[in-house]
Design a protein around this motif. Structure first.
Motif, PDB file in Angstrom:
ATOM      1  N   GLU A  44       0.821  -1.209   0.000  1.00 22.55           N
ATOM      2  CA  GLU A  44       0.000   0.000   0.000  1.00 22.55           C
ATOM      3  C   GLU A  44       0.853   1.257   0.000  1.00 22.55           C
ATOM      4  O   GLU A  44       0.483   2.272  -0.591  1.00 22.55           O
ATOM      5  CB  GLU A  44      -1.000   0.006   1.167  1.00 22.55           C
ATOM      6  N   GLY A  45       2.032   1.200   0.628  1.00 22.15           N
ATOM      7  CA  GLY A  45       2.903   2.375   0.637  1.00 22.15           C
ATOM      8  C   GLY A  45       3.333   2.782  -0.757  1.00 22.15           C
ATOM      9  O   GLY A  45       3.425   3.965  -1.085  1.00 22.15           O
ATOM     10  N   GLU A  96       1.010   7.549  -2.773  1.00 23.39           N
ATOM     11  CA  GLU A  96       1.245   8.880  -3.354  1.00 23.39           C
ATOM     12  C   GLU A  96       0.581   9.007  -4.702  1.00 23.39           C
ATOM     13  O   GLU A  96      -0.021  10.033  -5.022  1.00 23.39           O
ATOM     14  CB  GLU A  96       2.756   9.098  -3.534  1.00 23.39           C
ATOM     15  N   TYR A  97       0.710   7.969  -5.488  1.00 17.93           N
ATOM     16  CA  TYR A  97       0.151   8.004  -6.838  1.00 17.93           C
ATOM     17  C   TYR A  97      -1.351   8.195  -6.783  1.00 17.93           C
ATOM     18  O   TYR A  97      -1.918   9.023  -7.485  1.00 17.93           O
ATOM     19  CB  TYR A  97       0.520   6.705  -7.576  1.00 17.93           C
ATOM     20  N   ILE A  98      -2.007   7.415  -5.919  1.00 18.08           N
ATOM     21  CA  ILE A  98      -3.453   7.506  -5.821  1.00 18.08           C
ATOM     22  C   ILE A  98      -3.879   8.900  -5.369  1.00 18.08           C
ATOM     23  O   ILE A  98      -4.833   9.490  -5.882  1.00 18.08           O
ATOM     24  CB  ILE A  98      -3.999   6.449  -4.831  1.00 18.08           C
ATOM     25  N   SER A 143       0.205   6.359   8.212  1.00 18.58           N
ATOM     26  CA  SER A 143       0.550   7.514   7.371  1.00 18.58           C
ATOM     27  C   SER A 143      -0.169   7.458   6.037  1.00 18.58           C
ATOM     28  O   SER A 143      -0.323   8.471   5.370  1.00 18.58           O
ATOM     29  CB  SER A 143       2.055   7.571   7.154  1.00 18.58           C
ATOM     30  N   VAL A 144      -0.597   6.276   5.642  1.00 19.54           N
ATOM     31  CA  VAL A 144      -1.368   6.174   4.400  1.00 19.54           C
ATOM     32  C   VAL A 144      -2.829   6.489   4.665  1.00 19.54           C
ATOM     33  O   VAL A 144      -3.418   7.387   4.061  1.00 19.54           O
ATOM     34  CB  VAL A 144      -1.237   4.745   3.798  1.00 19.54           C
ATOM     35  N   TRP A 145      -3.435   5.755   5.615  1.00 16.80           N
ATOM     36  CA  TRP A 145      -4.884   5.857   5.792  1.00 16.80           C
ATOM     37  C   TRP A 145      -5.323   7.074   6.581  1.00 16.80           C
ATOM     38  O   TRP A 145      -6.450   7.527   6.431  1.00 16.80           O
ATOM     39  CB  TRP A 145      -5.406   4.567   6.445  1.00 16.80           C
ATOM     40  N   ASN A 146      -4.457   7.571   7.429  1.00 10.38           N
ATOM     41  CA  ASN A 146      -4.818   8.778   8.175  1.00 10.38           C
ATOM     42  C   ASN A 146      -3.885   9.926   7.853  1.00 10.38           C
ATOM     43  O   ASN A 146      -3.769  10.876   8.611  1.00 10.38           O
ATOM     44  CB  ASN A 146      -4.778   8.498   9.683  1.00 10.38           C
ATOM     45  N   GLY A 147      -3.221   9.846   6.734  1.00  4.66           N
ATOM     46  CA  GLY A 147      -2.260  10.905   6.431  1.00  4.66           C
ATOM     47  C   GLY A 147      -2.228  11.302   4.967  1.00  4.66           C
ATOM     48  O   GLY A 147      -1.515  12.210   4.576  1.00  4.66           O
ATOM     49  N   THR A 148      -3.013  10.617   4.147  1.00  2.00           N
ATOM     50  CA  THR A 148      -2.999  10.924   2.714  1.00  2.00           C
ATOM     51  C   THR A 148      -4.392  11.364   2.295  1.00  2.00           C
ATOM     52  O   THR A 148      -5.375  10.732   2.689  1.00  2.00           O
ATOM     53  CB  THR A 148      -2.605   9.661   1.923  1.00  2.00           C
ATOM     54  N   PRO A 149      -4.507  12.410   1.519  1.00  5.08           N
ATOM     55  CA  PRO A 149      -5.849  12.821   1.074  1.00  5.08           C
ATOM     56  C   PRO A 149      -6.480  11.742   0.196  1.00  5.08           C
ATOM     57  O   PRO A 149      -5.782  10.933  -0.413  1.00  5.08           O
ATOM     58  CB  PRO A 149      -5.583  14.093   0.261  1.00  5.08           C
ATOM     59  N   ASN A 150      -7.789  11.748   0.163  1.00  2.00           N
ATOM     60  CA  ASN A 150      -8.593  10.820  -0.633  1.00  2.00           C
ATOM     61  C   ASN A 150      -8.682   9.418  -0.073  1.00  2.00           C
ATOM     62  O   ASN A 150      -9.308   8.556  -0.665  1.00  2.00           O
ATOM     63  CB  ASN A 150      -8.103  10.735  -2.100  1.00  2.00           C
ATOM     64  N   PHE A 151      -8.037   9.162   1.057  1.00  2.00           N
ATOM     65  CA  PHE A 151      -8.200   7.861   1.702  1.00  2.00           C
ATOM     66  C   PHE A 151      -9.245   7.997   2.804  1.00  2.00           C
ATOM     67  O   PHE A 151      -9.121   8.871   3.662  1.00  2.00           O
ATOM     68  CB  PHE A 151      -6.869   7.388   2.319  1.00  2.00           C
ATOM     69  N   GLY A 194      -2.646  11.634  -5.922  1.00  2.00           N
ATOM     70  CA  GLY A 194      -2.587  12.622  -6.984  1.00  2.00           C
ATOM     71  C   GLY A 194      -3.620  12.413  -8.084  1.00  2.00           C
ATOM     72  O   GLY A 194      -3.658  13.167  -9.047  1.00  2.00           O
ATOM     73  N   GLN A 195      -4.463  11.398  -7.952  1.00  2.00           N
ATOM     74  CA  GLN A 195      -5.393  11.083  -9.040  1.00  2.00           C
ATOM     75  C   GLN A 195      -6.835  11.454  -8.752  1.00  2.00           C
ATOM     76  O   GLN A 195      -7.719  11.171  -9.560  1.00  2.00           O
ATOM     77  CB  GLN A 195      -5.331   9.567  -9.337  1.00  2.00           C
ATOM     78  N   ASP A 196      -7.108  12.037  -7.591  1.00  2.00           N
ATOM     79  CA  ASP A 196      -8.478  12.464  -7.263  1.00  2.00           C
ATOM     80  C   ASP A 196      -9.466  11.323  -7.391  1.00  2.00           C
ATOM     81  O   ASP A 196     -10.554  11.478  -7.964  1.00  2.00           O
ATOM     82  CB  ASP A 196      -8.913  13.616  -8.174  1.00  2.00           C
ATOM     83  N   ILE A 197      -9.109  10.192  -6.876  1.00  2.00           N
ATOM     84  CA  ILE A 197     -10.047   9.070  -6.847  1.00  2.00           C
ATOM     85  C   ILE A 197     -10.148   8.609  -5.406  1.00  2.00           C
ATOM     86  O   ILE A 197      -9.137   8.483  -4.724  1.00  2.00           O
ATOM     87  CB  ILE A 197      -9.592   7.933  -7.790  1.00  2.00           C
ATOM     88  N   PRO A 198     -11.348   8.394  -4.898  1.00  2.00           N
ATOM     89  CA  PRO A 198     -11.460   8.044  -3.485  1.00  2.00           C
ATOM     90  C   PRO A 198     -11.079   6.588  -3.236  1.00  2.00           C
ATOM     91  O   PRO A 198     -11.386   5.706  -4.036  1.00  2.00           O
ATOM     92  CB  PRO A 198     -12.946   8.255  -3.194  1.00  2.00           C
ATOM     93  N   VAL A 199     -10.397   6.354  -2.110  1.00  2.00           N
ATOM     94  CA  VAL A 199     -10.128   4.996  -1.654  1.00  2.00           C
ATOM     95  C   VAL A 199     -11.058   4.747  -0.471  1.00  2.00           C
ATOM     96  O   VAL A 199     -10.919   5.370   0.576  1.00  2.00           O
ATOM     97  CB  VAL A 199      -8.655   4.816  -1.226  1.00  2.00           C
ATOM     98  N   ILE A 200     -11.997   3.840  -0.664  1.00  2.00           N
ATOM     99  CA  ILE A 200     -13.088   3.750   0.299  1.00  2.00           C
ATOM    100  C   ILE A 200     -12.932   2.609   1.289  1.00  2.00           C
ATOM    101  O   ILE A 200     -13.811   2.324   2.077  1.00  2.00           O
ATOM    102  CB  ILE A 200     -14.436   3.590  -0.439  1.00  2.00           C
ATOM    103  N   GLY A 201     -11.839   1.889   1.262  1.00  2.00           N
ATOM    104  CA  GLY A 201     -11.647   0.773   2.186  1.00  2.00           C
ATOM    105  C   GLY A 201     -10.532  -0.111   1.648  1.00  2.00           C
ATOM    106  O   GLY A 201      -9.888   0.257   0.682  1.00  2.00           O
ATOM    107  N   ALA A 202     -10.274  -1.257   2.129  1.00  2.00           N
ATOM    108  CA  ALA A 202     -10.901  -1.874   3.305  1.00  2.00           C
ATOM    109  C   ALA A 202      -9.810  -2.230   4.283  1.00  2.00           C
ATOM    110  O   ALA A 202      -8.679  -2.379   3.882  1.00  2.00           O
ATOM    111  CB  ALA A 202     -11.606  -3.154   2.888  1.00  2.00           C
ATOM    112  N   GLY A 203     -10.109  -2.357   5.539  1.00  2.00           N
ATOM    113  CA  GLY A 203      -9.032  -2.751   6.462  1.00  2.00           C
ATOM    114  C   GLY A 203      -8.068  -1.597   6.664  1.00  2.00           C
ATOM    115  O   GLY A 203      -8.289  -0.732   7.476  1.00  2.00           O
ATOM    116  N   GLY A 204      -7.001  -1.580   5.893  1.00  2.00           N
ATOM    117  CA  GLY A 204      -6.064  -0.458   6.020  1.00  2.00           C
ATOM    118  C   GLY A 204      -5.037  -0.697   7.102  1.00  2.00           C
ATOM    119  O   GLY A 204      -5.365  -1.059   8.212  1.00  2.00           O
TER     120      GLY A 204
END
Lengths: 417, 907
Positions: free
Chosen positions: A119-120, A124-126, A142-150, A128-138
């Motif tokens: 996932e790391g 970053e790539y995701i 720093s990814v799930w609570n630190g990156t926009p769109n997650f 920058g693409q303005d697409i929501p990541v809606i799940g799962a687990g995580g």
């Protein structure tokens, strides 16, 4: 003469390998007839294959079953939903390719990401693409609570590991110890930083941790070490199979205390064979055994559409709740669904708990990463029981639910609230 | 304190016993076949899988399943391995290792294709297996006790068998000299086959016994057996009881260390890395003679075809052009290509070590990991510019690689490979999870890309640029002096050593260079996947094995063989089935075994070669310098030659040379003759510095050189040729001859080893040309040495000695393989050389006619002692010499007339 034979045999084997390598199916999607309009596509990037595939096995089945069930029930506002699964293979390079191919598919309006190792490499790539990541687990904070769109709807792995301390306290343990996996970070995940302060805050004593390898033929030495330290709670941050062997060896040495493990490694089916074992731990997804109707829907969907999938796994329940949240967020007016509209729908959510399927109410703010989810379900499991028992929270239920869906929370100091 | 330790000791003994069984089988097959089976664990895993199939899936009774998987499958595997081992017996070490690695890949691939990555759990099947008995403060199951008992019985029985039975004795003999064993009425093939059968059965036994304890997962089982290498090292790879004891010691120590590791985080990983530390330690500390491989002639590597330069550049442009087009068609699969290119850089650096220098290294992925970790630290702590961090991060690998050159100095072939493997595994266990390395967090260490390169396509081009730079660097290295001496070192190590090259320095340099580029590759890979994570497959020790197998498959020259890395990385993108990676491994493994058995990649087919040469012209060497008529070197008057006094050499209790004294002055040819086994070659080796004498002095031009190394003596003027010719077969004649002068120019100096100045290049060319003319082989200068006849090769070796500043030449049976005409010409050449240059020649020969014709002075050895010394005429007529050669007449029972004897000796 021998060389020619060898060569022929080799070529035969090689040809066979090439043919066999080409066979096999891709992950694919489910559509249902009878619904109108273009399908709403959700891309799932998950490690279907790869060394840690077993920990997300149930998620694939849960996603497919959810899609079938949803389409049977009338789709999303009348439109069918389609799950597109790409295999990340538990490897960074393949994950990048999988995610890229989903992002480049314009029909995909949301992503689900379930790969602890990779996932790391894609975060970053995701972002920058303005697409929501809606799940799962995580997994990684720093990814799930630190990156926009997650959009994090379950506690990350750091919280889960810290919560093992609260689980130990709930089990009335005095002396906390741990066995951590040596070969892969996904088993270990920062335990070294976390346990010492949390045990102090909770009033338990801490007797350190050992790293173990899956390749060891015996964990007796480690178990003897725990015994010497009088540990009565052993947190196991290992894979399922290694957990089984460690627990067997420790029980064989007379260990009578409690074990704990991370959410993705909790496999009561495998653990039921270790007689004398008791485990108190944390789930990051809703308990699959609860009698509530929304959980019953989960079980019956799996039973009907994906009977080979084991429902007793949080990889399944987190996937299910992520997808259910998606359905709730976009609502019934699904004529114009796009990535932007999905993002907007998620930002519009206010204190949503899906009636107890989520561990705590979720609210997302545009421009800010998801707040950390600090609530979880705690269970008590003895080998041989049909299902674990949910431990009631000592304070308020985090998601407002009662009974088997009630959650406990970390307060800011890290102890049970 | 002992009471507290006792439970750990008991626990450790049981794990040690299992390791002991595995190690015993390993040592057995190594002792009898000379092949160290890195794939020993693969056999164990295969047997365990079959056991699972029979006992768990087919629900057979346990002892039937046991019997079939150990007693039937084990021997079957053994027979297959025996066939492979026969094909491998004469291949060089790198190929032997590649074949065994191939076995690992095949079993691992098949296992993961059928069973996935999860270990299969096997319930304990031994009778009363799960019942517990308390022993020394720890609960031991009866299964563990049974395993220990089985191990003791099996190992004990094997030890007795080796000592007592005839077949056992034959097994110990066959590895050194199968023909000799055959002469005594024992079939060496049958003996080796039996050894493999027993060895494989032991492997199967260890796999099936351990299955309930560890679960069955083939990579894990393979690495368990790799731990047995440590035990084998304690037994010096030859003693079975010591191997078993070593296994117990490792088991107990690992267990005891665990006791302290709970309290002390610094000890983390020590317990599991102990076997590898033992392996590395034993290889560094065991006396060298225990580690010398049995002296069987190895097939030299196949000379890769050298295409003309225009073609190489043309192909280069095409390849790079194709790679530059990748982003246009790769789409979402671009990341596979980018990773492939980073692995191509890694493969180039490994090729420098393995292909060019002939040093088999099995820790290359570890170098990559160290580079990545260093880079991450530099970026995080010091906030350096990206390029600086890249260059410095890779530099951190260099001292580590230099450290590994230390074992390279005393080890070669298999043992060097094992030392590097042990090193890689130890580093993985001890350091990868530390906070300053990859840390234990799920994300690992951030590996950022330089500003402006975040886009995947732009980054791909950056990586491609790095690959091109590395490829060019490799080509430059190959054309410069370091490249030439590395090739010389790889194919004729003894020769370059005696010619004056400090080979230890060379090995150090090449390890450092290879380590540097591996670090660069590791950093580029990490930046491609954005994080360096613990558990990433490309940094694991296992991956080093895969890299080696990949390298072995490509027949092309540098740098094209690296392209296979790109292909390998990209295949899973396009064949996207569930088990692609697994079947790829099987494919690789099968090809690795096949390629190794047939001696390396196939050379370019002749049809293609001819076509290319017609279109592009042949590979053209540099135009030769005009041969100077004057001698480039003159022997100074102070050079008096060699003087040996009271030389005594002993081998393991036997005295091979006993107080021999002689002199070989400059300006003449001195002969050293004697029947077979008289000690001539031993004397030679002592004089040139390859052997240490027990006593005596060797003086060169009046200086005592007894303590000096072979290279040092070479630099002082001692040159030699070899009975088993030491030529670099893939180099041209001119390049081989040039090694004579270049080796001593390189000497012990770093600059000298890396580059040649233009003055040196001129001198080299002139000296080479003169030597070629002197020996009459100037017209062969562009031919590859491997394609020449024996006679021509002898002349090349001689010319090599003559190109350098050697004033005393030691020639070891130079006429063997020559017909009478060639021998006579050779003799004339030698006389002319001495006349023109004034050097001295010490000649060991069997051809009496040659000796008597050209030598001014002859020494006769027999049974290690000096028997006679005199002029050719005196030797010709001496009855002592005749008796030595023909045996005494009474013993022969033949009445030989005096004139018949004289006829034999006089031309």
């Amino acid at each position: 003469m021998q060389r020619k034979d060898l060569r022929r045999l080799g070529i035969g084997l090689a040809a066979m390998s090439i043919v066999l390598a080409g066979c096999g199916d891709d992950g694919d999607s489910d559509t249902s007839a009878g619904l109108e309009g273009d399908p709403i596509k959700i891309g799932v990037a998950i490690s279907e294959t790869g060394p840690l595939a077993s920990s997300v096995e149930s998620a694939v089945g849960a996603a497919r079953a959810w899609a079938r069930q949803t389409n049977e029930d009338g789709g999303l506002g009348g439109r069918p939903v389609e799950i597109v699964i790409e295999d990340t293979k538990g490897e960074a390079g393949a994950a990048q390719a999988a995610v890229r191919s989903l992002v480049e598919d314009d029909g995909v309006v949301a992503l689900v990401l379930a790969d602890a190792v990779a996932e790391g490499s894609v975060a970053e790539y995701i972002a920058g693409q303005d697409i929501p990541v809606i799940g799962a687990g995580g997994y990684a904070p720093s990814v799930w609570n630190g990156t926009p769109n997650f959009f994090a709807v379950s506690p990350n792995s750091a919280t889960v590991i810290t919560s093992l301390v609260t689980a130990a306290a709930a089990a009335d343990a005095q002396n906390f110890s741990s066995a951590v996996c040596a070969e892969s970070a996904t088993c270990a995940s920062d335990a070294s930083q976390v346990f010492e302060p949390s045990t102090q805050a909770s009033g338990l004593s801490y007797s350190g941790y050992v790293t173990v390898n899956a390749t060891q033929s015996s964990y007796t030495a480690e178990c003897l070490g725990f015994q010497e330290q009088d540990a009565d709670f052993i947190a196991l941050l290992l894979s399922v199979d290694t957990n089984v062997r460690v627990m067997q060896d420790c029980v064989a040495q007379g260990y009578e205390g409690v074990f704990g493990t991370s959410s993705s490694s909790f496999n009561p089916v495998e653990y039921s064979a270790i007689s004398g074992m008791r485990m108190v731990g944390t789930l990051n997804g809703f308990p699959w055994w609860a009698d509530d109707p929304q959980v019953e829907r989960y079980r019956s969907a799996l039973e009907e559409y994906e009977s080979d999938t084991n429902p007793a796994s949080t990889s399944g329940t987190t996937m299910w709740s992520s997808l259910e949240l998606f359905k709730k967020a976009i609502g019934d007016d699904t004529a114009d669904i796009s990535r932007e509209s999905v993002l907007a729908s998620y930002y519009a959510l206010q204190d949503e708990t899906l009636d107890g399927l989520l561990p705590s109410p979720v609210t997302f703010s545009e421009g800010q990463p998801s707040p950390s989810v600090d609530c979880f379900w705690q269970y008590d499991y003895t080998a041989g029981d049909e299902n674990p028992t949910l431990l009631a929270p000592s304070g308020e239920s985090g998601n407002g639910a009662e009974g088997d869906l009630a959650t406990a929370c970390l307060d800011s100091a890290g102890a049970d609230s | 304190m002992w009471n507290a330790l006792l439970p750990f000791v008991v626990a450790g003994l049981t794990t040690g016993a299992i390791l002991g069984i595995a190690g015993t089988g390993l040592v057995l097959t190594y002792k009898t076949s000379g092949i160290f089976n890195i794939g020993h664990g693969a056999v164990a895993a295969a047997a365990a899988f079959v056991f699972h199939l029979l006992y768990v899936e087919q629900e057979m009774t346990w002892w039937l399943a046991f019997l079939l998987s150990v007693g039937v499958l084990g021997p079957l595997f053994g027979l297959v391995l025996a066939v492979i081992s026969r094909a491998l017996a004469e291949q060089r070490a790198a190929l032997k290792i590649v074949a065994t690695v191939g076995m690992v890949l095949v079993v691992q691939g098949l296992a993961t294709a059928y069973y996935g990555y999860n270990p299969l759990l096997v319930p304990q099947y031994l009778p009363s297996g799960t019942e517990v008995v308390r022993l020394g403060g720890v609960n031991i199951t009866y299964a563990q006790v049974t395993v220990v008992a089985i191990s003791l019985v099996a190992v004990g029985a094997l030890y007795v068998f080796f000592r007592v039975s005839r077949t056992g004795l034959a097994m110990r003999a066959v590895v050194n000299d199968p023909e000799l064993v055959g002469l005594h009425g024992t079939d060496p093939v049958r003996v080796q086959r039996l050894a493999w059968v027993i060895g494989a059965t032991f492997a199967a036994l260890s796999g099936v016994l351990i299955a309930p304890f560890t679960g069955i997962e083939s990579v894990a089982l393979t690495f368990l057996v790799v731990q047995a290498f440590g035990a084998a090292a304690v037994g010096a790879f030859s003693s079975i009881p010591l191997t078993y004891v070593g296994a117990l010691v490792i088991g107990v120590l690992s267990s005891v260390v665990t006791k302290y590791a709970l309290d002390n985080q610094a000890l983390r990983g020590l317990s599991s890395s102990l076997p590898f530390i033992f392996l590395l330690g034993a290889l560094l500390l065991l006396p060298k003679r225990k580690l010398d491989a049995p002296a069987r002639a190895e097939r030299p590597p196949r000379s890769p075809w050298q295409g003309p330069d225009r073609l190489r550049y043309g192909v280069g442009v095409v390849v790079v052009g194709l790679l530059a087009l990748v982003p246009t068609f790769a789409g979402s699969n671009l990341s596979f290509f980018t990773i492939g290119v980073t692995q191509a850089i890694l493969l180039l650096s490994l090729g420098l070590l393995v292909r060019t220098a002939g040093l088999v290294s099995l820790c290359h992925a570890t170098f990559a990991a160290i580079g990545a970790a260093a880079f991450a630290q530099l970026i995080e702590r010091f906030d350096l510019p990206w390029l600086v961090a890249l260059l410095l991060g890779a530099l951190v690998v260099v001292p580590v690689a230099a450290l590994l050159a230390l074992p390279a100095i005393r080890l070669s072939g298999l043992f060097l490979a094992l030392a590097t493997l042990g090193f890689g595994l130890a580093v993985e266990q001890l350091f990868y999870s530390r906070d300053w390395f990859f840390s234990q967090t799920g994300l690992g260490k951030p590996m950022p890309r330089p500003a402006g390169f975040e886009d995947d396509t732009v980054w791909y081009y950056a990586v491609l640029a790095a690959f091109v730079v590395t490829a060019v660097a490799m080509m430059v290295l190959h054309r410069s002096r370091i490249g030439r001496i590395l090739q010389g070192l790889s194919e004729s190590p003894l020769a370059v050593r005696t010619l004056g090259l400090n080979v230890n320095l060379t090995r150090l340099i090449v390890f450092c260079i290879a380590g540097y580029f591996a670090g660069v590759a590791g950093i580029m890979y990490g930046a491609t996947v954005n994080f360096a994570v613990l558990g990433d497959s490309r940094y694991t020790a296992y991956y080093s094995l895969v890299l080696l197998a990949t390298l072995a498959l490509m027949p092309f020259r540098e740098p094209w063989y690296a392209v296979v890395a790109i292909v390998a990385a990209v295949i899973p993108a396009y064949i996207d089935a569930e088990d692609t990676a697994s079947w790829l491994n099987v494919l690789f493994g099968v090809f690795a075994v096949l390629v190794a058995c047939q001696g390396g990649g196939q050379p370019m087919p002749t049809v293609v070669r001819t076509w290319i040469e017609r279109r592009f012209g042949r590979a053209r060497a540099d135009a030769p310098e005009r041969a100077t008529t004057a001698e480039p070197w003159t022997v100074s008057p102070a050079s008096t030659g060699i003087e040996v006094r009271e030389l005594t050499v002993r081998y393991g209790g036997q005295t091979a040379v006993d107080a021999v004294s002689f002199a070989a002055p400059t300006g003449q040819i001195t002969g050293l003759i004697g029947p077979n086994g008289a000690g001539k070659t031993t004397t030679f080796n002592a004089v040139s510095g390859l052997l240490t004498p027990a006593s005596g002095t060797i003086r060169l031009h009046g200086d005592d050189v007894t303590r000096l190394s072979a290279a040092a003596r070479g630099r002082r003027g001692v040159g030699r040729t070899f009975q088993l010719m030491q030529l670099a077969d893939s180099l041209t004649v001119a390049q081989n001859v040039a090694l004579g002068v270049e080796s001593s120019m390189a000497g012990s100096r770093v600059r000298g080893q890396l580059l040649a100045t233009s003055a040196e290049r001129r001198t080299t060319a002139e000296a080479t040309e003169h030597a070629l003319e002197l020996c009459g082989i100037a017209d062969l200068r562009e031919r590859q040495a491997g394609s020449l006849s024996t006679g021509q090769r002898r002349l090349v070796e001689l010319a090599r000695c003559l190109s350098g500043r050697f004033d005393v030449l030691l020639l070891d049976e130079p006429s063997s393989g020559l017909d009478p005409v060639e021998t006579e010409q050779f003799g004339e050449t030698l006389l002319q050389v001495v006349r023109e240059r004034g050097c001295g020649i010490l000649l060991v020969e069997h051809d009496m006619e040659l000796v008597l014709r050209i030598c001014a002075d002859i020494y006769v050895l027999d049974f290690g002692k000096l028997l006679f010394h005199g002029t050719p005429q005196e030797v010709r007529t001496s009855p002592i010499v005749q008796a030595a050669y023909l045996g005494s007449f009474e013993d022969a029972g033949v009445d030989i007339e005096q004139d018949v004897i004289e006829e034999d000796l006089v031309p």
